[in-house]
Scaffold this motif. Sequence first.
Motif, mmCIF file in Angstrom:
data_model
loop_
_atom_site.group_PDB
_atom_site.id
_atom_site.type_symbol
_atom_site.label_atom_id
_atom_site.label_comp_id
_atom_site.label_asym_id
_atom_site.label_seq_id
_atom_site.Cartn_x
_atom_site.Cartn_y
_atom_site.Cartn_z
ATOM 1 N N ASP A 44 -16.133 -9.279 -16.222
ATOM 2 C CA ASP A 44 -17.037 -9.158 -17.354
ATOM 3 C C ASP A 44 -17.275 -10.523 -18.018
ATOM 4 O OD1 ASP A 44 -17.116 -6.472 -16.875
ATOM 5 O OD2 ASP A 44 -15.934 -5.912 -18.647
ATOM 6 N N ASP A 45 -18.431 -10.638 -18.675
ATOM 7 C CA ASP A 45 -18.790 -11.897 -19.332
ATOM 8 C C ASP A 45 -17.881 -12.221 -20.515
ATOM 9 O OD1 ASP A 45 -20.894 -12.253 -17.596
ATOM 10 O OD2 ASP A 45 -22.370 -11.335 -18.915
ATOM 11 N N THR A 46 -17.428 -11.199 -21.213
ATOM 12 C CA THR A 46 -16.608 -11.424 -22.409
ATOM 13 C C THR A 46 -15.299 -10.669 -22.317
ATOM 14 O OG1 THR A 46 -17.720 -9.602 -23.539
ATOM 15 C CG2 THR A 46 -18.628 -11.810 -23.861
ATOM 16 N N SER A 90 -15.396 -19.104 -14.530
ATOM 17 C CA SER A 90 -16.684 -18.897 -15.163
ATOM 18 C C SER A 90 -16.921 -17.404 -15.209
ATOM 19 C CB SER A 90 -17.791 -19.578 -14.362
ATOM 20 O OG SER A 90 -19.051 -19.249 -14.899
ATOM 21 N N THR A 91 -16.967 -16.841 -16.437
ATOM 22 C CA THR A 91 -17.051 -15.400 -16.555
ATOM 23 C C THR A 91 -18.349 -14.889 -16.002
ATOM 24 O OG1 THR A 91 -17.922 -15.676 -18.773
ATOM 25 C CG2 THR A 91 -15.561 -15.338 -18.577
ATOM 26 N N GLY A 92 -18.256 -13.690 -15.461
ATOM 27 C CA GLY A 92 -19.429 -13.054 -14.905
ATOM 28 C C GLY A 92 -19.741 -13.476 -13.484
ATOM 29 N N SER A 93 -19.037 -14.470 -12.991
ATOM 30 C CA SER A 93 -19.316 -14.912 -11.626
ATOM 31 C C SER A 93 -18.589 -14.030 -10.640
ATOM 32 C CB SER A 93 -18.872 -16.366 -11.436
ATOM 33 O OG SER A 93 -17.485 -16.471 -11.592
ATOM 34 N N TYR A 120 -9.773 -8.835 -19.652
ATOM 35 C CA TYR A 120 -11.135 -8.819 -19.119
ATOM 36 C C TYR A 120 -11.325 -7.575 -18.245
ATOM 37 C CZ TYR A 120 -11.601 -13.772 -20.409
ATOM 38 O OH TYR A 120 -11.657 -14.963 -21.097
#
Length: 207
Positions: free
Chosen positions: A202-204, A4-7, A181
Motif C-alpha cells: 500500500d502507498d501509506t 518505494s511504497t506502492g511499487s 503496511y
Amino acid sequence: MQQSTGSRIAVRAAGALLAVAFAAGCSASVGSKEVSKDEVAKQASAALGKQVGREPDDITCEDDLKAEVGATIRCELTDGGKKQGMTVTAKSVDGDKVNMDFKVDEAAGAGSSADEPTDAASTGTDTGGQSVNRAEVARQGKAALTAQVGKAPDAFSCAEDLPAEVGATIRCQLASEGKQYGVTVTAKSVVNGKVSMDFKVDDTATG
C-alpha cells in the motif's frame, strides 16, 4: 521503510528461485585437471544470487568438475526447505580458467525464466490443492520483499489462504521499522497446480 511504497516487488521469491535455469558464465581457477566440488558449489551459489537477488540456503555437488569442455556434474540446491537438482557444465577452458553454466532442474519450478518482467514476483508455489496456504504466501512475500530492499520486514502475515484462481486476491500485513503496511497479493497465473503471485505494498502505512 526503504521501499518505494506502492511499487511492485521486483524479484522472484524462493519457489521460482528453484525453477530458474541460468547461464552465469562463472569461471574458476584450477590447479590441476578439475574444479573441486566445493568451488563449484561456491560459484553456483554466487551466480544464482546475482541472477535472482539472493543466494540459496545451500548447494552441494557430488563430484569435482573435470576441466574439459562439455564435462558435467550433478549438484543439489536447497532453498526454503525444498531441494532441487542442478547440472553444472564446463562450457570452456581457457588456460587454468574453467567457465561454467548452471541449470536448475525444472521439475519443481514455476516454468518462469530469469528474464521475466521485473514487476512480477512469481513464486511458482505448488498449491497441493485449491489454494496456497496463508503461511506459504507470507513466507514468499517476505522473501521477495527482503530481496527487493535488502532488508527483511519485521513481520509478514496473511489472514487467509490464496485461492488458486487467476485474479484471486487476499490482503496481508507487513511490519517494518515500527510501521504497518497492507499488502495486496494477487494470483497472476496458475499453471499445472503452481501459482505465480504479485505483491503490492500500500502507498501509506496503516499505523
